[in-house]
Design a protein around this motif. Sequence first.
Motif, PDB file in Angstrom:
ATOM      1  N   PHE A  97       0.832  -1.199   0.000  1.00 55.58           N
ATOM      2  CA  PHE A  97       0.000   0.000   0.000  1.00 55.58           C
ATOM      3  C   PHE A  97       0.865   1.247   0.000  1.00 55.58           C
ATOM      4  CE2 PHE A  97      -2.344   3.027   2.979  1.00 55.58           C
ATOM      5  CZ  PHE A  97      -3.037   3.662   1.942  1.00 55.58           C
ATOM      6  N   ARG A  98       1.891   1.247   0.837  1.00 61.56           N
ATOM      7  CA  ARG A  98       2.795   2.392   0.912  1.00 61.56           C
ATOM      8  C   ARG A  98       3.525   2.609  -0.410  1.00 61.56           C
ATOM      9  NH1 ARG A  98       8.229   1.397   3.967  1.00 61.56           N
ATOM     10  NH2 ARG A  98       8.556   0.394   1.977  1.00 61.56           N
ATOM     11  N   GLN A  99       4.031   1.531  -0.998  1.00 55.68           N
ATOM     12  CA  GLN A  99       4.780   1.658  -2.249  1.00 55.68           C
ATOM     13  C   GLN A  99       3.882   2.149  -3.382  1.00 55.68           C
ATOM     14  OE1 GLN A  99       6.228  -2.384  -2.310  1.00 55.68           O
ATOM     15  NE2 GLN A  99       8.263  -1.786  -1.598  1.00 55.68           N
ATOM     16  N   GLU A 100       2.685   1.592  -3.460  1.00 53.87           N
ATOM     17  CA  GLU A 100       1.768   2.021  -4.518  1.00 53.87           C
ATOM     18  C   GLU A 100       1.369   3.486  -4.331  1.00 53.87           C
ATOM     19  OE1 GLU A 100      -2.536   0.895  -6.551  1.00 53.87           O
ATOM     20  OE2 GLU A 100      -2.030   0.119  -4.557  1.00 53.87           O
TER      21      GLU A 100
ATOM     22  N   LYS B  34      13.156  -1.919  -9.055  1.00 59.34           N
ATOM     23  CA  LYS B  34      12.883  -2.982  -8.083  1.00 59.34           C
ATOM     24  C   LYS B  34      11.384  -3.239  -7.965  1.00 59.34           C
ATOM     25  CE  LYS B  34      14.041  -4.345  -3.340  1.00 59.34           C
ATOM     26  NZ  LYS B  34      14.727  -3.923  -2.087  1.00 59.34           N
ATOM     27  N   LEU B  35      10.588  -2.162  -7.989  1.00 59.95           N
ATOM     28  CA  LEU B  35       9.138  -2.314  -7.856  1.00 59.95           C
ATOM     29  C   LEU B  35       8.527  -2.985  -9.082  1.00 59.95           C
ATOM     30  CD1 LEU B  35       7.913   0.981  -6.143  1.00 59.95           C
ATOM     31  CD2 LEU B  35       8.613  -1.183  -5.123  1.00 59.95           C
ATOM     32  N   LEU B  36       9.159  -2.860 -10.240  1.00 61.93           N
ATOM     33  CA  LEU B  36       8.667  -3.562 -11.425  1.00 61.93           C
ATOM     34  C   LEU B  36       8.673  -5.068 -11.224  1.00 61.93           C
ATOM     35  CD1 LEU B  36      10.464  -1.584 -14.284  1.00 61.93           C
ATOM     36  CD2 LEU B  36       8.051  -1.446 -13.665  1.00 61.93           C
ATOM     37  N   GLN B  37       9.450  -5.531 -10.261  1.00 61.77           N
ATOM     38  CA  GLN B  37       9.562  -6.966  -9.983  1.00 61.77           C
ATOM     39  C   GLN B  37       8.836  -7.356  -8.698  1.00 61.77           C
ATOM     40  OE1 GLN B  37      13.943  -7.956 -10.815  1.00 61.77           O
ATOM     41  NE2 GLN B  37      13.882  -5.722 -10.922  1.00 61.77           N
ATOM     42  N   SER B  38       7.967  -6.458  -8.221  1.00 61.14           N
ATOM     43  CA  SER B  38       7.198  -6.727  -7.000  1.00 61.14           C
ATOM     44  C   SER B  38       6.267  -7.912  -7.208  1.00 61.14           C
ATOM     45  CB  SER B  38       6.378  -5.474  -6.639  1.00 61.14           C
ATOM     46  OG  SER B  38       5.418  -5.762  -5.641  1.00 61.14           O
TER      47      SER B  38
ATOM     48  N   ASN C 277       0.732  -6.737  -8.317  1.00 60.62           N
ATOM     49  CA  ASN C 277       0.508  -6.170  -9.648  1.00 60.62           C
ATOM     50  C   ASN C 277       0.207  -4.682  -9.621  1.00 60.62           C
ATOM     51  OD1 ASN C 277       0.985  -8.424 -11.279  1.00 60.62           O
ATOM     52  ND2 ASN C 277      -1.100  -9.192 -11.021  1.00 60.62           N
ATOM     53  N   ASP C 278      -0.482  -4.217  -8.581  1.00 62.08           N
ATOM     54  CA  ASP C 278      -0.781  -2.780  -8.491  1.00 62.08           C
ATOM     55  C   ASP C 278       0.508  -1.974  -8.330  1.00 62.08           C
ATOM     56  OD1 ASP C 278      -3.521  -3.112  -8.763  1.00 62.08           O
ATOM     57  OD2 ASP C 278      -3.833  -3.318  -6.608  1.00 62.08           O
ATOM     58  N   VAL C 279       1.437  -2.507  -7.558  1.00 62.86           N
ATOM     59  CA  VAL C 279       2.725  -1.837  -7.382  1.00 62.86           C
ATOM     60  C   VAL C 279       3.493  -1.811  -8.703  1.00 62.86           C
ATOM     61  CG1 VAL C 279       4.966  -1.953  -6.218  1.00 62.86           C
ATOM     62  CG2 VAL C 279       2.863  -2.391  -4.928  1.00 62.86           C
ATOM     63  N   LYS C 280       3.509  -2.937  -9.413  1.00 69.12           N
ATOM     64  CA  LYS C 280       4.169  -2.983 -10.721  1.00 69.12           C
ATOM     65  C   LYS C 280       3.580  -1.936 -11.668  1.00 69.12           C
ATOM     66  CE  LYS C 280       4.986  -8.006 -10.670  1.00 69.12           C
ATOM     67  NZ  LYS C 280       4.567  -9.277 -11.300  1.00 69.12           N
ATOM     68  N   TYR C 281       2.259  -1.876 -11.702  1.00 70.00           N
ATOM     69  CA  TYR C 281       1.574  -0.940 -12.599  1.00 70.00           C
ATOM     70  C   TYR C 281       1.952   0.500 -12.265  1.00 70.00           C
ATOM     71  CZ  TYR C 281      -2.249   1.290 -15.165  1.00 70.00           C
ATOM     72  OH  TYR C 281      -2.978   2.066 -16.029  1.00 70.00           O
TER      73      TYR C 281
ATOM     74  N   ASN D 176      -2.709  -9.698 -15.665  1.00 66.46           N
ATOM     75  CA  ASN D 176      -3.180  -9.103 -14.409  1.00 66.46           C
ATOM     76  C   ASN D 176      -4.635  -9.488 -14.170  1.00 66.46           C
ATOM     77  OD1 ASN D 176      -3.350  -7.582 -12.125  1.00 66.46           O
ATOM     78  ND2 ASN D 176      -3.601  -5.637 -13.169  1.00 66.46           N
ATOM     79  N   GLY D 177      -4.881 -10.782 -14.134  1.00 73.78           N
ATOM     80  CA  GLY D 177      -6.235 -11.231 -13.854  1.00 73.78           C
ATOM     81  C   GLY D 177      -7.193 -10.829 -14.958  1.00 73.78           C
ATOM     82  N   SER D 178      -8.352 -10.287 -14.561  1.00 73.92           N
ATOM     83  CA  SER D 178      -9.368  -9.913 -15.535  1.00 73.92           C
ATOM     84  C   SER D 178      -8.915  -8.750 -16.407  1.00 73.92           C
ATOM     85  CB  SER D 178     -10.677  -9.558 -14.814  1.00 73.92           C
ATOM     86  OG  SER D 178     -10.469  -8.491 -13.919  1.00 73.92           O
ATOM     87  N   SER D 179      -8.044  -7.889 -15.866  1.00 78.16           N
ATOM     88  CA  SER D 179      -7.525  -6.764 -16.652  1.00 78.16           C
ATOM     89  C   SER D 179      -6.174  -7.175 -17.241  1.00 78.16           C
ATOM     90  CB  SER D 179      -7.381  -5.527 -15.763  1.00 78.16           C
ATOM     91  OG  SER D 179      -8.596  -5.207 -15.156  1.00 78.16           O
ATOM     92  N   CYS D 180      -6.192  -8.201 -18.106  1.00 78.82           N
ATOM     93  CA  CYS D 180      -4.954  -8.848 -18.518  1.00 78.82           C
ATOM     94  C   CYS D 180      -4.051  -7.949 -19.350  1.00 78.82           C
ATOM     95  CB  CYS D 180      -5.261 -10.132 -19.270  1.00 78.82           C
ATOM     96  SG  CYS D 180      -6.249  -9.877 -20.762  1.00 78.82           S
ATOM     97  N   LEU D 181      -4.573  -6.881 -19.921  1.00 78.98           N
ATOM     98  CA  LEU D 181      -3.744  -6.028 -20.774  1.00 78.98           C
ATOM     99  C   LEU D 181      -3.175  -4.819 -20.050  1.00 78.98           C
ATOM    100  CD1 LEU D 181      -5.769  -6.034 -24.129  1.00 78.98           C
ATOM    101  CD2 LEU D 181      -3.706  -7.324 -23.549  1.00 78.98           C
TER     102      LEU D 181
END
Length: 405
Positions: free
Chosen positions: A269-272, A304-308, A311-315, A350-355
């Motif tokens: 939550f903090r990172q996002e 580093k966060l791209l490899q979290s 998925n929300d953090v990556k995005y 990313n689940g239902s939002s795969c794109l």
Amino acid sequence: MAVCSGDIQVHIGAAQGCVAVLLQLLSSRDEHVQEQAALTLGGLALRCPKNQAAIATAGAIPVLLQLQFNDGTVKCSPDVQHAAAMALVGVAAGNKEIAAAIATEPNIQRLLQQITRCSSLEERDDAAMVLLAPVLTDQLSALDKSNIQAAIATAEGGIQALVSLLKCSNEEVHMGAASVLGGLAETSPELATQIAAIDGSIGLLVQRLQPGNSIKMKAVAAAALHHMAVGRPEIQAAIAGTEGCIPALVQLLDDVTDSEPVAKGDIHFRQEAAALALGAIAPTSTSIQEQVATATGCASALVKLLQSSNNDVKYAAAGILAVISGDSRSDILVAAGAVGPLVHLLHSSNGSSCLELPCIAATALGFMAQGSQQVPRQLQTQGPSLILCSYYLVSQRYKNQLPLR
């Protein structure tokens, strides 16, 4: 009835009328008795849903509010008011029905009046805790929170009172005030502008990002700044120009928590929140983009966060990279190793939002390629289709229209 303390539950209410007796004691003319009765109710209610429900069903809320507002025929002491406030907070904690019952519009208006007019800091903090306890109740529905926020926003001086609470010494009050301010900014551009226009509001939120505040407090403050900044260049500039803001947000991107024990979900939550705030302040200003890209540790933290695992953090991390890429900034990001993880995200789901993740990753790569020849060279090793994908997405999007949440 039961008293809850950690995993221990001591049953005390087998005898009928326990709460009724305590309610009678609240009406005593002896202030010490009133205080102890209120404190007992608060202690019984804290983190114990069965007791919370029993106390509310017995009719304690109106009695405690009367003491909190000092509405009795005989004026009660500040100690009794404080005990009543803490009892209300205990009864409301974790119980959405009780929280909603306390946070009615008339009660909110009276609590705001207490906050703005009371003569002592203790009284102000007590009123603030009662006002904000429902907001801090995790189980409260989004609709109920929205209604509470709307009641505060429409009350005379409500937003000003919330901002003033960021100055007090109680972090729970800070957190509740920042949470409501962020919620108001998210729902209305006009309210975001009103909040930002209050003298010192942005600076007070930035203070809550600094060392000495809890991880959760920092995350809530970052989220409030994010909601205030989205789509509002004047507010973006004001936030970015506040001393210490960008370094503090960059620090929040890291998952190091020093000695403070933090759940993994709170770290995400903090990172996002920090990533979204950084992305929100930079889309329309190359100067701010430069400040973010060159901030110490920012590029490496984003990579580093791209490899979290989240998925929300990556995005959010990919979104910032898209926003701050361009010119010499792209070389900084490439040198930090951003290309490889972004390419990996092109193949992710990313689940239902795969794109969502592939699209934001491709957009970041495309913007990065506009400022650095290193990107096309690295992409060529991955296959020409990736280059075409990246440039196609760039042609369809503009920086200030990126899908940053």
